[in-house]
Design a protein around this motif. Sequence first.
Motif, short mmCIF file in Angstrom:
data_model
loop_
_atom_site.label_atom_id
_atom_site.label_comp_id
_atom_site.label_asym_id
_atom_site.label_seq_id
_atom_site.Cartn_x
_atom_site.Cartn_y
_atom_site.Cartn_z
N ILE A 146 34.32 47.64 48.65
CA ILE A 146 34.02 46.22 48.51
C ILE A 146 34.58 45.69 47.20
O ILE A 146 35.20 44.62 47.15
CB ILE A 146 32.50 45.99 48.58
N GLN A 147 34.38 46.47 46.15
CA GLN A 147 34.87 46.03 44.84
C GLN A 147 36.39 45.85 44.85
O GLN A 147 36.91 44.86 44.35
CB GLN A 147 34.46 47.03 43.77
N SER A 148 37.09 46.83 45.44
CA SER A 148 38.55 46.72 45.41
C SER A 148 39.03 45.56 46.28
O SER A 148 40.01 44.91 45.94
CB SER A 148 39.19 48.04 45.84
N GLU A 149 38.32 45.28 47.38
CA GLU A 149 38.74 44.18 48.25
C GLU A 149 38.42 42.81 47.63
O GLU A 149 39.27 41.92 47.60
CB GLU A 149 38.04 44.28 49.62
N LEU A 150 37.18 42.64 47.19
CA LEU A 150 36.72 41.30 46.81
C LEU A 150 36.95 40.97 45.34
O LEU A 150 37.26 39.84 44.99
CB LEU A 150 35.23 41.13 47.13
N VAL A 151 36.79 41.98 44.49
CA VAL A 151 36.89 41.72 43.05
C VAL A 151 38.33 41.91 42.56
O VAL A 151 38.88 41.04 41.89
CB VAL A 151 35.93 42.63 42.25
N VAL A 152 38.94 43.05 42.90
CA VAL A 152 40.26 43.37 42.35
C VAL A 152 41.36 42.63 43.11
O VAL A 152 42.17 41.91 42.54
CB VAL A 152 40.50 44.89 42.40
N LYS A 153 41.34 42.78 44.45
CA LYS A 153 42.45 42.26 45.23
C LYS A 153 42.38 40.74 45.39
O LYS A 153 43.35 40.03 45.13
CB LYS A 153 42.47 42.93 46.61
N ARG A 154 41.21 40.24 45.83
CA ARG A 154 41.14 38.81 46.13
C ARG A 154 40.56 37.97 45.00
O ARG A 154 40.62 36.75 45.04
CB ARG A 154 40.33 38.61 47.41
N ARG A 155 39.94 38.63 44.04
CA ARG A 155 39.36 37.93 42.87
C ARG A 155 38.46 36.78 43.27
O ARG A 155 38.55 35.68 42.73
CB ARG A 155 40.50 37.47 41.95
#
Lengths: 197, 175
Positions: A36-45
């Motif tokens: 979830i972190q990589s999808e929402l925070v890192v990738k899509r910000r």
Amino acid sequence: MQMDPPGEPTWWDITRTYLKIGAIGFGGGYAVVELIQSELVVKRRWLTAQRFQNMIALSEMAPGAFTVNLLAGIAYRLGGMGAMILATAALILPSFVLILVLAGIFLAWQDNMLVQSAMKGLTAGVVGLLIAVVWDLVKRAPTHWCCLVIGLVAFLLELAFSINPIWLILMGGMAGAIKVWAMGFSRKGSTPDLPTR
Amino acid sequence: MLIVYQLAHSFLKVGFFGFGGGFAMIPLMQRMVVHQNNWLSASQFAAAIALGQVTPGPVAISATFIGYKVAGLTGAVVATVAIFTPSLLVMYLIEKFYLKVREKEITQAVLHGILPVVVVLMLQAAISLGRPTVHSFWQILVIVMVAALAITRKVSYGLLVAGSTAVGALMSFWL
């Protein structure tokens, strides 16, 4: 708010992303948090790392599946009530379809000898998992005599009267609240002028 | 129609009182599904939990299986919606009254009080699941192996469930 992402995600963006997480989020629990972190925070910000940590703390307070709470809370922040409902439905949909198919197969074949034997192994596996989860919970629990007492009382009540688990949960919560209230009381009484750091 | 209403009622309760993560719902579900309503046998309930583990979603998705078994597709939808609604509702309230919840000492204390109860309930669930279904020595070995692997090696739950099912299938050829 200097880290705000360029442009607000639409409901469709959120739903699509949640559908993806729902389809590949195998393993459950804290393993999915990284996804979830990589999808929402890192990738899509869509939200900052700090807000994400904040949401994790809040999600642990709500009942039910932790990851669903986390994602529902984030969706609410991004797009309100409608986005929350739609996105959660999208999140659950892949599992929902898959488990329906598996349920159909299982119910049709459950009297088969091979399936019955496989079920014996499966049940044992689930018992083993429950034990592992209990172990994890015990490790996470604060080591305080109060926890032991609450656990022991719950065990005895369950053993003697087989009380509805919901009552036991309510009683546990009340005991926790009373403990903090009483400790706050005694703290005020015994050490009134400790310097606050 | 009555049974659909009962499903909704039961799973709303499970959803609302499942504090301490998805696994904390298992004892509540087991009580309502196996002991109170006789909707599923102990081993069917184990299957519901296990299938919930091999799908990507949370444990609560087992409600879908149970709903389907009890009342077909309608039951599946009703049970699923019912078990997730309380989570959404509470998250909505937490977001809405964010500032109040932030005085976390009392909330934390309540959760710390619930945790030991959840531990006891889950042990109880493991025992009442195992007692009617575990008869052979190899099953005890599976229990020990799965628990040990899940605790020490962090092997994924889905894989462990699949592995124990395969062991069970193999044992049918042997015995």
